[in-house]
Design a protein around this motif. Structure first.
Motif, PDB file in Angstrom:
ATOM      1  N   GLN A  50       0.821  -1.209   0.000  1.00 38.22           N
ATOM      2  CA  GLN A  50       0.000   0.000   0.000  1.00 38.22           C
ATOM      3  C   GLN A  50       0.859   1.265   0.000  1.00 38.22           C
ATOM      4  OE1 GLN A  50      -2.454   0.210   3.544  1.00 38.22           O
ATOM      5  NE2 GLN A  50      -4.179   0.971   2.361  1.00 38.22           N
ATOM      6  N   THR A  51       1.891   1.284   0.848  1.00 38.23           N
ATOM      7  CA  THR A  51       2.711   2.494   0.956  1.00 38.23           C
ATOM      8  C   THR A  51       3.580   2.677  -0.279  1.00 38.23           C
ATOM      9  OG1 THR A  51       2.716   2.163   3.325  1.00 38.23           O
ATOM     10  CG2 THR A  51       4.304   3.741   2.465  1.00 38.23           C
ATOM     11  N   ALA A  89      -7.072   8.518   1.875  1.00 40.06           N
ATOM     12  CA  ALA A  89      -7.614   7.704   2.971  1.00 40.06           C
ATOM     13  C   ALA A  89      -7.250   6.247   2.716  1.00 40.06           C
ATOM     14  CB  ALA A  89      -9.122   7.870   3.046  1.00 40.06           C
ATOM     15  N   SER A  90      -6.485   5.669   3.633  1.00 36.78           N
ATOM     16  CA  SER A  90      -5.982   4.303   3.450  1.00 36.78           C
ATOM     17  C   SER A  90      -6.507   3.393   4.553  1.00 36.78           C
ATOM     18  CB  SER A  90      -4.452   4.284   3.544  1.00 36.78           C
ATOM     19  OG  SER A  90      -3.900   5.048   2.516  1.00 36.78           O
ATOM     20  N   TYR A  91      -7.156   2.324   4.137  1.00 35.43           N
ATOM     21  CA  TYR A  91      -7.642   1.329   5.091  1.00 35.43           C
ATOM     22  C   TYR A  91      -6.998   0.002   4.735  1.00 35.43           C
ATOM     23  CZ  TYR A  91     -11.407   4.761   5.295  1.00 35.43           C
ATOM     24  OH  TYR A  91     -12.109   5.919   5.402  1.00 35.43           O
ATOM     25  N   ASN A  92      -6.694  -0.832   5.715  1.00 30.70           N
ATOM     26  CA  ASN A  92      -6.403  -2.215   5.364  1.00 30.70           C
ATOM     27  C   ASN A  92      -6.799  -3.130   6.503  1.00 30.70           C
ATOM     28  OD1 ASN A  92      -3.910  -3.108   6.917  1.00 30.70           O
ATOM     29  ND2 ASN A  92      -3.116  -1.259   5.938  1.00 30.70           N
ATOM     30  N   GLY A 147      -6.329 -14.135   7.255  1.00 30.36           N
ATOM     31  CA  GLY A 147      -4.947 -14.596   7.438  1.00 30.36           C
ATOM     32  C   GLY A 147      -3.926 -13.620   6.882  1.00 30.36           C
ATOM     33  N   ASP A 148      -2.953 -14.159   6.148  1.00 29.79           N
ATOM     34  CA  ASP A 148      -1.851 -13.340   5.631  1.00 29.79           C
ATOM     35  C   ASP A 148      -2.255 -12.542   4.394  1.00 29.79           C
ATOM     36  OD1 ASP A 148       1.072 -12.999   6.206  1.00 29.79           O
ATOM     37  OD2 ASP A 148       1.236 -13.551   4.092  1.00 29.79           O
ATOM     38  N   SER A 149      -3.454 -12.786   3.912  1.00 29.37           N
ATOM     39  CA  SER A 149      -3.879 -12.146   2.665  1.00 29.37           C
ATOM     40  C   SER A 149      -4.482 -10.774   2.979  1.00 29.37           C
ATOM     41  CB  SER A 149      -4.884 -13.058   1.979  1.00 29.37           C
ATOM     42  OG  SER A 149      -5.290 -12.478   0.793  1.00 29.37           O
ATOM     43  N   LYS A 150      -3.649  -9.773   2.882  1.00 30.33           N
ATOM     44  CA  LYS A 150      -4.066  -8.426   3.289  1.00 30.33           C
ATOM     45  C   LYS A 150      -4.962  -7.784   2.241  1.00 30.33           C
ATOM     46  CE  LYS A 150      -1.426  -4.530   3.509  1.00 30.33           C
ATOM     47  NZ  LYS A 150      -0.246  -3.806   3.997  1.00 30.33           N
ATOM     48  N   ARG A 151      -5.984  -7.089   2.695  1.00 29.29           N
ATOM     49  CA  ARG A 151      -6.843  -6.307   1.806  1.00 29.29           C
ATOM     50  C   ARG A 151      -6.591  -4.838   2.088  1.00 29.29           C
ATOM     51  NH1 ARG A 151      -7.853 -11.727   1.518  1.00 29.29           N
ATOM     52  NH2 ARG A 151      -9.932 -12.208   0.802  1.00 29.29           N
ATOM     53  N   ALA A 152      -6.285  -4.080   1.048  1.00 26.10           N
ATOM     54  CA  ALA A 152      -5.996  -2.652   1.260  1.00 26.10           C
ATOM     55  C   ALA A 152      -6.864  -1.815   0.321  1.00 26.10           C
ATOM     56  CB  ALA A 152      -4.524  -2.379   1.000  1.00 26.10           C
ATOM     57  N   ILE A 153      -7.477  -0.792   0.881  1.00 26.72           N
ATOM     58  CA  ILE A 153      -8.357   0.096   0.103  1.00 26.72           C
ATOM     59  C   ILE A 153      -7.831   1.526   0.266  1.00 26.72           C
ATOM     60  CG2 ILE A 153     -10.730   0.914  -0.188  1.00 26.72           C
ATOM     61  CD1 ILE A 153     -11.448  -1.658   1.579  1.00 26.72           C
ATOM     62  N   ASP A 154      -7.661   2.211  -0.850  1.00 27.34           N
ATOM     63  CA  ASP A 154      -7.145   3.585  -0.798  1.00 27.34           C
ATOM     64  C   ASP A 154      -8.011   4.494  -1.652  1.00 27.34           C
ATOM     65  OD1 ASP A 154      -4.481   1.795  -0.629  1.00 27.34           O
ATOM     66  OD2 ASP A 154      -4.185   3.692   0.418  1.00 27.34           O
ATOM     67  N   GLU A 155      -8.332   5.663  -1.101  1.00 25.79           N
ATOM     68  CA  GLU A 155      -9.039   6.660  -1.912  1.00 25.79           C
ATOM     69  C   GLU A 155      -8.168   7.908  -2.026  1.00 25.79           C
ATOM     70  OE1 GLU A 155     -13.429   8.062  -1.590  1.00 25.79           O
ATOM     71  OE2 GLU A 155     -12.169   9.647  -0.733  1.00 25.79           O
ATOM     72  N   TYR A 156      -7.930   8.341  -3.259  1.00 30.47           N
ATOM     73  CA  TYR A 156      -7.218   9.590  -3.533  1.00 30.47           C
ATOM     74  C   TYR A 156      -8.236  10.564  -4.085  1.00 30.47           C
ATOM     75  CZ  TYR A 156      -3.020   6.747  -3.149  1.00 30.47           C
ATOM     76  OH  TYR A 156      -2.048   5.896  -2.684  1.00 30.47           O
ATOM     77  N   TYR A 157      -8.523  11.612  -3.346  1.00 30.68           N
ATOM     78  CA  TYR A 157      -9.547  12.593  -3.739  1.00 30.68           C
ATOM     79  C   TYR A 157      -8.800  13.891  -4.052  1.00 30.68           C
ATOM     80  CZ  TYR A 157     -13.628  15.636  -3.182  1.00 30.68           C
ATOM     81  OH  TYR A 157     -14.614  16.561  -3.393  1.00 30.68           O
ATOM     82  N   SER A 158      -8.894  14.340  -5.312  1.00 26.41           N
ATOM     83  CA  SER A 158      -8.024  15.445  -5.749  1.00 26.41           C
ATOM     84  C   SER A 158      -8.794  16.565  -6.421  1.00 26.41           C
ATOM     85  CB  SER A 158      -6.994  14.934  -6.766  1.00 26.41           C
ATOM     86  OG  SER A 158      -6.277  13.861  -6.239  1.00 26.41           O
TER      87      SER A 158
END
Ligand code: NAI
Ligand code: DG6
Length: 531
Positions: free
Chosen positions: A317-318, A339-342, A411-422
């Motif tokens: 994500q980063t 906004a970053s969620y995981n 488990g180890d399978s990460k879910r990451a959601i990111d919103e870039y509002y510009s």
């Protein structure tokens, strides 16, 4: 990338008066070009500068050990199992067919660098990054380390639930030969309380000086038992809480050493490991976000000419954020919020579900867009300036939040959601949403390899500034050239952090090329633009 193919490095010879080869060294001349800018009443006066350096790289690769703290965790076991799979060429079945081991995800082993063009055709020539200079092959790393959990390595791999069953089944006997991790330092105050059940392999007592001596002797013994020239000590254990920086306790090297003697409560396990490595003259890398490198550690590393690097592996994500934020800002588009969620369900996620450990991760994940924003004062207002010309605050900045949740089921399978509002042209708005899903440890493991291998290489490079230094000297203790793999790169105190992934990669490539006397990449391609 077949493991045996990766074993036959290209050999590069630079034919230039700036590059000298001896049996022992590659020595290159390098002209560091820059410009000095003076600002007077809004006018920029720019003076090009050039400084000559020489780099000298020892050609013989050290026999290298990788001692991981957190060996029995997801990263530690995945790294050992995948190296063993590569080393023994273990091929396994998945539901989609046959899978071969590889080093995909490693910048050194699975990406290339442009070294020039073919005469006549002008076709660009690329070589694996690992062929630019002599580097340790990952298969040759001697593996070991510590964990507060004493589960033997084959069972620890099973507990991690990262690798396919058929691979686990075949690699288990090799993992079993690694035995169980060495007992480690456990101070419950530094990691989440939910980790206590794991801590059955701890060095007894509360005497921090005694703990330091045990870790130092573990490093020496590992080095001696395996006939190693170099050991990279790597923190891939649980994220700790931040340590308070207290004057007189951890602010200088001497105060820190005295605090260890006095078993001061604010000295963390990771700081003790860093100090042990520094005192043994071996490099230490921090793959987690906490402030292991309190000022006293940095000073100690400087004083001992030891090497340190950190903080926190930059895996998914980063990494994407450092690319996307730069793309937007450099395109003249103004991110207003990121906004970053995981959520994830491995033991790392469990530990990070505690407030103080999450805080460490939040800090390392949040700093990544700062320099891009600071570089564009057309889009973002600069901070106000105080009476003595000192900036007040950070200036205008996008809203930036980071949320991490523990969801055991995934488990180890990460879910990451990111919103870039510009903000776009004339008041318009753009929203980019990203959803990413992947096995966290399979992203992180190649980064640990790259960091360990680059660190070993950087211990073999020395430099000399023309006109100032007679003797070659080692590089500066803080290895900021490792930044590409790290979320919150540690840099020389007083210098600026570069978060842009492109710039970080460019710096690394340029450095490797400089060591063989080649110029940095130029995308000018002048010959294609003129008659
Ligand atoms: P993990 O929880 O599976 O493994 C950590 C291991 O460290 C555990 O086996 C634990 O028993 C051990 N441990 C805790 N304190 C210790 C101590 N004082 N001494 C020795 N061992 C100790 O976590 P995972 O997934 O392997 O991640 C390791 C670290 O790397 C975490 O701090 C994580 O935040 C960081 N990281 C992980 C990334 C990933 O994608 N997996 C990426 C970036 C950073
Ligand atoms: C939850 O974010 C767990 C963390 O350990 C991360 O997976 C790790 O730091 C990698 O983060 P990123 O932002 O590079 O994907």
């Amino acid at each position: 990338i077949h493991p045996t193919a990766a074993r036959c490095p290209h050999s590069i010879t630079v034919e230039s008066e700036n590059t000298l080869y001896s049996d022992e060294h590659i020595t290159s001349k390098f002209f560091n070009r820059g410009s000095e800018v003076t600002v007077t009443d809004g006018h920029f006066s720019v003076k090009p500068t050039v400084q000559e350096y020489e780099f000298q790289t020892k050609r013989a690769v050290s026999k290298t050990g990788l001692l991981m703290i957190g060996l029995g965790g997801n990263n530690g076991t995945t790294l050992c199992a995948t190296i063993l799979a590569n080393r023994h060429n273990i091929i396994w079945h998945t539901k989609s067919g046959i899978q071969q081991p590889n080093y995909i995800g490693s910048l050194l082993r699975a990406s290339t660098v442009r070294i020039g063009t073919e005469p006549g055709s002008g076709k660009e020539v690329h070589v694996p990054v690992s062929d630019v200079l002599p580097m340790v092959h990952p298969n040759d790393l001697v593996l070991g380390g510590w964990d507060i959990s004493g589960l033997p390595m084959d069972k620890a791999m099973e507990r991690a639930q990262v690798l396919d069953y058929d691979l686990q089944r075949q690699v288990a006997p090799h993992m079993a030969l690694l035995g169980k991790p060495l007992p480690s330092i456990y101070y419950p105050d530094f990691i989440a309380a939910n980790q206590e059940a794991r801590a059955d392999n701890v060095i007894p007592g509360t005497d921090k000086q005694a703990h330091l001596e045990i870790i130092r002797s573990d490093i020496r013994k590992f080095k001696q038992d395996n006939g190693l020239d170099r050991v990279v000590v790597f923190w891939t254990a649980n994220t700790e809480r931040y340590s308070d920086i207290i004057p007189g306790v951890n602010d200088t090297a001497d105060n820190l050493l005295a605090s260890i003697k006095a078993s001061h409560s604010e000295v963390s396990p990771s700081t003790l490991f860093a100090v042990a490595a520094i005192l043994e003259g071996e490099p230490f890398v921090n793959g987690a976000p906490q402030n292991t490198f309190v000022p006293g550690v940095i000073q100690l590393a400087e004083r001992n000419h030891s090497f340190i690097g950190g903080d926190d592996l930059k895996s998914g994500q980063t990494k994407l954020k450092s690319v996307l934020a730069e793309f937007l800002v450099n395109a003249g588009i103004k991110p207003l919020s990121i906004a970053s969620y995981n959520h994830l369900g491995n033991n790392d996620g469990h530990n990070l579900s505690a407030e103080r450990q999450f805080k460490s991760k939040e800090i390392s994940k949040s700093s990544v867009v700062d320099d891009m924003v600071d570089a564009n004062r057309l889009l973002y207002k600069a901070p106000a300036v105080g009476p003595k010309g000192v900036p007040i605050g950070k200036g205008e900045h996008p809203d930036h939040i980071v949320v991490i949740k523990y969801v055991p089921a995934v488990g180890d399978s990460k879910r990451a959601i990111d919103e870039y509002y510009s903000e776009i042209f004339c008041g318009g708005r753009s929203t980019i949403n990203i959803f990413n899903e992947c096995e966290d440890s399979l992203l992180a493991t190649p980064l640990i390899l790259d960091l360990a291998i680059l660190t070993e290489l950087l211990t073999r490079v020395q430099y000399r500034k023309a006109g100032e230094q007679k003797e070659f000297a080692p590089l500066y203790s803080v290895l900021s050239l490792l930044s590409y793999m790290l979320k919150a790169p540690l840099v020389k105190p007083g210098t600026e952090v570069v978060n842009s992934l492109n710039r970080q990669r460019n710096a690394l490539e340029s450095f490797l090329k400089a060591c063989i006397g080649l110029e940095s990449n130029s995308d000018l391609l002048l010959e294609t633009r003129i008659w």
